[in-house]
Design an enzyme around this catalytic site. Sequence first.
Site, PDB file in Angstrom:
ATOM      1  N   LYS A   1     -13.233  -6.894  -8.034  1.00 21.81           N
ATOM      2  CA  LYS A   1     -13.857  -6.977  -6.713  1.00 21.81           C
ATOM      3  C   LYS A   1     -15.367  -7.178  -6.849  1.00 21.81           C
ATOM      4  O   LYS A   1     -16.036  -6.446  -7.592  1.00 21.81           O
ATOM      5  CB  LYS A   1     -13.571  -5.708  -5.917  1.00 21.81           C
ATOM      6  CG  LYS A   1     -12.091  -5.519  -5.593  1.00 21.81           C
ATOM      7  CD  LYS A   1     -11.840  -4.168  -4.958  1.00 21.81           C
ATOM      8  CE  LYS A   1     -10.362  -4.009  -4.604  1.00 21.81           C
ATOM      9  NZ  LYS A   1     -10.045  -2.636  -4.171  1.00 21.81           N
TER      10      LYS A   1
ATOM     11  N   GLU B   1      -0.066  -0.499  -9.539  1.00 21.10           N
ATOM     12  CA  GLU B   1      -1.520  -0.616  -9.520  1.00 21.10           C
ATOM     13  C   GLU B   1      -2.193   0.727  -9.262  1.00 21.10           C
ATOM     14  O   GLU B   1      -1.877   1.419  -8.304  1.00 21.10           O
ATOM     15  CB  GLU B   1      -1.961  -1.626  -8.454  1.00 21.10           C
ATOM     16  CG  GLU B   1      -3.480  -1.791  -8.393  1.00 21.10           C
ATOM     17  CD  GLU B   1      -3.928  -2.949  -7.524  1.00 21.10           C
ATOM     18  OE1 GLU B   1      -5.117  -2.951  -7.120  1.00 21.10           O
ATOM     19  OE2 GLU B   1      -3.120  -3.856  -7.237  1.00 21.10           O
TER      20      GLU B   1
ATOM     21  N   ASP C   1      -7.637  -1.007 -11.049  1.00 19.06           N
ATOM     22  CA  ASP C   1      -8.541  -1.460  -9.996  1.00 19.06           C
ATOM     23  C   ASP C   1      -9.791  -0.593  -9.936  1.00 19.06           C
ATOM     24  O   ASP C   1     -10.820  -0.900 -10.531  1.00 19.06           O
ATOM     25  CB  ASP C   1      -7.798  -1.458  -8.652  1.00 19.06           C
ATOM     26  CG  ASP C   1      -8.666  -1.929  -7.482  1.00 19.06           C
ATOM     27  OD1 ASP C   1      -9.846  -2.259  -7.688  1.00 19.06           O
ATOM     28  OD2 ASP C   1      -8.156  -1.969  -6.355  1.00 19.06           O
TER      29      ASP C   1
ATOM     30  N   ASP D   1       0.567  -0.676  -4.907  1.00  9.69           N
ATOM     31  CA  ASP D   1      -0.825  -0.262  -5.092  1.00  9.69           C
ATOM     32  C   ASP D   1      -1.046   1.121  -4.493  1.00  9.69           C
ATOM     33  O   ASP D   1      -1.116   1.284  -3.276  1.00  9.69           O
ATOM     34  CB  ASP D   1      -1.752  -1.288  -4.425  1.00  9.69           C
ATOM     35  CG  ASP D   1      -3.220  -0.931  -4.592  1.00  9.69           C
ATOM     36  OD1 ASP D   1      -3.523  -0.042  -5.415  1.00  9.69           O
ATOM     37  OD2 ASP D   1      -4.056  -1.540  -3.900  1.00  9.69           O
TER      38      ASP D   1
ATOM     39  N   LYS E   1       0.835  -1.195   0.000  1.00 10.88           N
ATOM     40  CA  LYS E   1       0.000   0.000   0.000  1.00 10.88           C
ATOM     41  C   LYS E   1       0.875   1.252   0.000  1.00 10.88           C
ATOM     42  O   LYS E   1       1.565   1.547   0.976  1.00 10.88           O
ATOM     43  CB  LYS E   1      -0.930  -0.004   1.212  1.00 10.88           C
ATOM     44  CG  LYS E   1      -1.957  -1.129   1.197  1.00 10.88           C
ATOM     45  CD  LYS E   1      -2.850  -1.052  -0.038  1.00 10.88           C
ATOM     46  CE  LYS E   1      -3.898  -2.159  -0.055  1.00 10.88           C
ATOM     47  NZ  LYS E   1      -4.731  -2.102  -1.278  1.00 10.88           N
TER      48      LYS E   1
END
Length: 270
Positions: free
Chosen positions: A168, A121, A144, A96, A68
């Site tokens: 997701k 990402e 994403d 990400d 992250k």
Amino acid sequence: HPEAKPPVDIACWDLLGKATGQPVFTRLGGAAQEDVVLCRAISQEAPEVMAAKIESYAAEGYTKFQLKVGGDANDDIERIHATRAVLKKTDLLVADANTGWTRHEAARVVSAIAGLDVYVEQPCLTYEESVSIRRRTALPFVMDEVIDTPNTLVRGIAEDAMDVINLKISKVGGLTKARMMRDLCIAHGIPMTIEDTWGGDITTATVAHRARSTPAEFTFSATDFSSYGTVSIAKGAPTRVNGRMTAADRPGLGITPIFDTLGAPVASYS
């Protein structure tokens, strides 16, 4: 409101599986793999702390890590270098940003990590900004947040906007839409991280069934949300074994919700 639909949609898939005596992964196309490789998310902290956590999770069998970032660009460059340095050559690292960088920050970061084996990402807030960064780097690219409907997926495929997507369940409105988008990805050679926005045992079971029905070469990774929680809300949920998990062969999702733990329903309909 796509986030409101998945609980009903998933419950219908569970009921269909139970009515036909089949696990959900069979209804989704069959068992394409016996178990699936898991990814571990590493929260944003100091570079040395994140590197230490990666080493700890690697010892538990994880081989794929989602780092992250999306904070200060200078700090993020250090985070990515520090964590990649402690991994094996065969381990995968995804930086990400969760839309957290502006375009100029993202351009700096991808330039500074150009020599590393790392995926980038969702660097920026919009599709257009992220595609601009995609054009500036040779690093493999994951989309994403902006891939939230079949239409945006089709656009991304047509414009070569990504190498991988993060698919997701809640973001796209349920397992039915997720299956459609999964099949589009397979048809166009796009691997997927198969997960959800967040969840517990029930979400993990749903992810496991969707991942198990997806060929391994198109399952970039999956997430076992149960490993992040401390309270079990369903019996028979998938468990992590050496960095992998699988979906139960039992009918439906193969789990039984623990209603005493879930508490009284917020609303009831009949």
